[in-house]
Design an enzyme around this catalytic site. Structure first.
Site, PDB file in Angstrom:
ATOM      1  N   VAL A 137       0.829  -1.210   0.000  1.00  0.00           N
ATOM      2  CA  VAL A 137       0.000   0.000   0.000  1.00  0.00           C
ATOM      3  C   VAL A 137       0.866   1.262   0.000  1.00  0.00           C
ATOM      4  O   VAL A 137       0.640   2.188  -0.775  1.00  0.00           O
ATOM      5  CB  VAL A 137      -0.942  -0.014   1.231  1.00  0.00           C
ATOM      6  N   ARG A 141      14.526  -3.265   2.641  1.00  0.00           N
ATOM      7  CA  ARG A 141      13.505  -2.750   1.714  1.00  0.00           C
ATOM      8  C   ARG A 141      13.926  -1.357   1.207  1.00  0.00           C
ATOM      9  O   ARG A 141      13.818  -1.056   0.025  1.00  0.00           O
ATOM     10  CB  ARG A 141      12.159  -2.684   2.459  1.00  0.00           C
ATOM     11  N   ARG A 195       1.632 -14.127   1.638  1.00  0.00           N
ATOM     12  CA  ARG A 195       1.191 -13.902   3.019  1.00  0.00           C
ATOM     13  C   ARG A 195      -0.234 -14.426   3.196  1.00  0.00           C
ATOM     14  O   ARG A 195      -1.111 -14.129   2.407  1.00  0.00           O
ATOM     15  CB  ARG A 195       1.226 -12.404   3.364  1.00  0.00           C
ATOM     16  N   THR A 200      -1.774  -4.538   9.472  1.00  0.00           N
ATOM     17  CA  THR A 200      -2.713  -4.753  10.579  1.00  0.00           C
ATOM     18  C   THR A 200      -3.100  -6.240  10.573  1.00  0.00           C
ATOM     19  O   THR A 200      -4.166  -6.608  10.087  1.00  0.00           O
ATOM     20  CB  THR A 200      -3.966  -3.861  10.447  1.00  0.00           C
ATOM     21  N   CYS A 244      -5.977  -9.096   3.556  1.00  0.00           N
ATOM     22  CA  CYS A 244      -7.139  -8.236   3.797  1.00  0.00           C
ATOM     23  C   CYS A 244      -8.416  -9.018   4.081  1.00  0.00           C
ATOM     24  O   CYS A 244      -8.897  -9.040   5.209  1.00  0.00           O
ATOM     25  CB  CYS A 244      -7.349  -7.317   2.600  1.00  0.00           C
ATOM     26  N   THR A 265      -6.048  -0.809   7.417  1.00  0.00           N
ATOM     27  CA  THR A 265      -7.424  -1.244   7.662  1.00  0.00           C
ATOM     28  C   THR A 265      -7.596  -1.598   9.144  1.00  0.00           C
ATOM     29  O   THR A 265      -6.809  -2.381   9.685  1.00  0.00           O
ATOM     30  CB  THR A 265      -7.751  -2.485   6.807  1.00  0.00           C
ATOM     31  N   ASP A 268      10.584   3.120   6.279  1.00  0.00           N
ATOM     32  CA  ASP A 268      10.227   1.734   6.602  1.00  0.00           C
ATOM     33  C   ASP A 268      11.226   1.212   7.626  1.00  0.00           C
ATOM     34  O   ASP A 268      12.415   1.542   7.556  1.00  0.00           O
ATOM     35  CB  ASP A 268      10.258   0.867   5.328  1.00  0.00           C
TER      36      ASP A 268
END
Ligand code: NAD
Length: 429
Positions: free
Chosen positions: A15, A38, A338, A92, A267, A127, A33
């Site tokens: 995201v 990364r 994931r 999250t 998600c 989220t 980050d």
């Protein structure tokens, strides 16, 4: 005035990175980050999530933090001091008992709190269930910064709606919900996103409304898929092809187009637990939301059982059988493993003592090995003959693959996604 704002983006994953790239075309963006590897890769133009091409990344990356616009990536939070707007895009997840794990959000808020100044705005995009921004994160910002909420600093919430691997619905062309901690902040947050989101924005009534809107989008999808999964289990018992039923029913204008299958990823398989947790906290036990979760979480084992039944019916000896699972990622045409529920199929097949091989041209093989201890052996898997092949993920490559050439004469070819032609397949969900 907004044009000169410096934006700090906290968490450069699926995201955060596309959002940072979009803002960096017009603003000075500081991408932060905690994963320094990364950061190093991004500075070299490499995005392992494959959301942003090297060309697009290199077009905005700057190695200097003083340029008027562009994306400067760092794992030093102090470098973000010049920002007046912070956008939080950290994970999250849920814990092993499916309870929300807010620690990345709390940790990100602690970091921002250290550098927060008067007048700054902190916008959360992760989220969450309604109330997380103002009841969980803002108190951390207040405590760490010693500043007062809605007097010294302000907050917003603007959920992300992108879909990993989807090159059609990208950040700028998906309408975005915005919200703010007071009327003026809501205006600023909305103007900020409007300046980069070509599809436009929708200003929600409050932060809690915006949080709730996002979490129900995914819960609704989860429940709808659970319904068709339940149908698939009923129709299997009745000997009716579920996909043919859905095709026929889908000719009615208001029949919803959902397909049975696994629900994994970061998600849809996770967010309903956020809503369920909040509901339980306020004394309501959600029936439909959790029933949907139970059904969807059981689908991997169900599919494996169906597949094994077919093999037994063909007289295959399970102890010597070799099975190929096509696809390991949580969805098609993306490398993300994931919370992939293909692992449930693999584990269940292993319980039957069959030898399982996995072939996935997209999966991040290192991540798959680290997270699940499994081997995605792409080249080798094509050299053997199998007693059964189970297509679990509809990667484009599988359409043109000669799957029949991998099958022993009496093999089961099970297509979980109803992706392959009838001529190739002899079993479906
Ligand atoms: N993946 C999607 O397509 C998608 C779509 C809509 C919404 N969301 C939501 O967006 C949020 C982020 O998801 P994602 O898929 O981008 O996750 P991700 O795991 O791809 O990326 C998160 C990044 O945050 C970093 N991070 C973790 N803790 C941090 C901290 N304390 N400070 C700074 N960086 C930190 C990680 O190193 C990682 O690079 C989640 O809430 C998710 O539910 C995701």
């Amino acid at each position: 005035m907004l044009r000169n704002s410096k934006i700090g983006i906290i968490g450069l994953g699926y995201v955060g990175l596309p959002l940072a790239v979009e803002f960096a075309k017009q603003y000075k963006v500081f991408g932060y980050d905690i994963n320094s590897r990364r950061i190093d890769q991004l500075k070299e133009g490499l995005d392992h999530t494959m959301e942003i091409s090297e060309k697009k990344l290199n077009a905005v990356i700057t190695l200097e933090c003083t340029t008027p616009k562009g994306l400067y990536c760092t794992s030093e939070i102090e470098k973000l001091r010049a920002c007046s707007i912070y956008i939080v895009t950290v994970p999250t997840p849920v814990d092993k008992n499916n309870r929300p794990d807010l620690s990345p959000l709390i940790n990100a808020s602690l970091l921002i709190g250290k550098i927060l100044k008067k007048g700054d705005i902190v916008i959360y995009e992760s989220t969450v269930y309604p109330g997380v921004t103002e009841d969980e994160c803002v108190p951390v910002l207040e405590k760490t910064s010693k500043l007062r909420y809605n007097i010294d600093f302000f907050a917003g919430y603007s959920p992300e709606r992108i879909n990993p691997g989807d090159k059609l619905h990208t950040v700028a062309n998906i309408r975005k919900i915005t919200s703010g901690s007071n009327a003026k902040t809501a205006e600023i947050v909305d103007a900020l996103y409007s300046s980069v989101i070509s599809a436009g924005t929708f200003k929600a009534d409050s932060i809690k409304v915006a949080e709730a809107a996002k979490v129900i989008e995914n819960a609704q999808r989860d429940i709808n898929i659970a319904f068709v999964n339940e149908l698939a289990m009923i129709f299997n018992k009745l000997g009716i092809d579920t996909h043919k039923v859905l095709e026929a029913a889908g000719t009615k204008w208001n029949f919803l187009n959902f397909r049975p299958g696994l629900v994994g990823g970061h998600c849809i398989g996770v967010d309903p637990y956020y809503l369920a947790q909040k509901a339980q906290e306020v004394g309501y036990h959600p029936e439909i939301i959790l029933a949907g979760r139970r059904i969807n979480d059981s689908m991997g084992a169900y599919v494996a059982d169906q597949f094994i039944k077919k093999m037994i019916c063909k007289g295959t000896s399970l102890t010597t059988a070799r099975v190929l699972v096509l696809g390991f990622t949580f969805k098609e045409n993306c490398p993300d493993v994931r919370n992939t529920r293909v692992i449930d199929i693999v584990r269940r097949l292993e319980e039957y003592k069959v030898k399982v091989h996995i072939h996935d041209p997209w999966a991040n093989a290192d991540q798959a090995k680290r997270a699940y201890g499994i081997l995605c052996e792409n080249g080798e898997s094509k050299k053997r003959k199998y007693d059964g092949v189970l297509l679990a993920v509809a990667h484009e490559e599988f359409k043109t693959m000669d799957i029949k050439a991998l099958c022993k004469p009496d093999a089961v070819m099970y297509d979980l996604k109803a992706f392959l032609p009838d001529s190739v397949v002899n079993a479906r969900l």
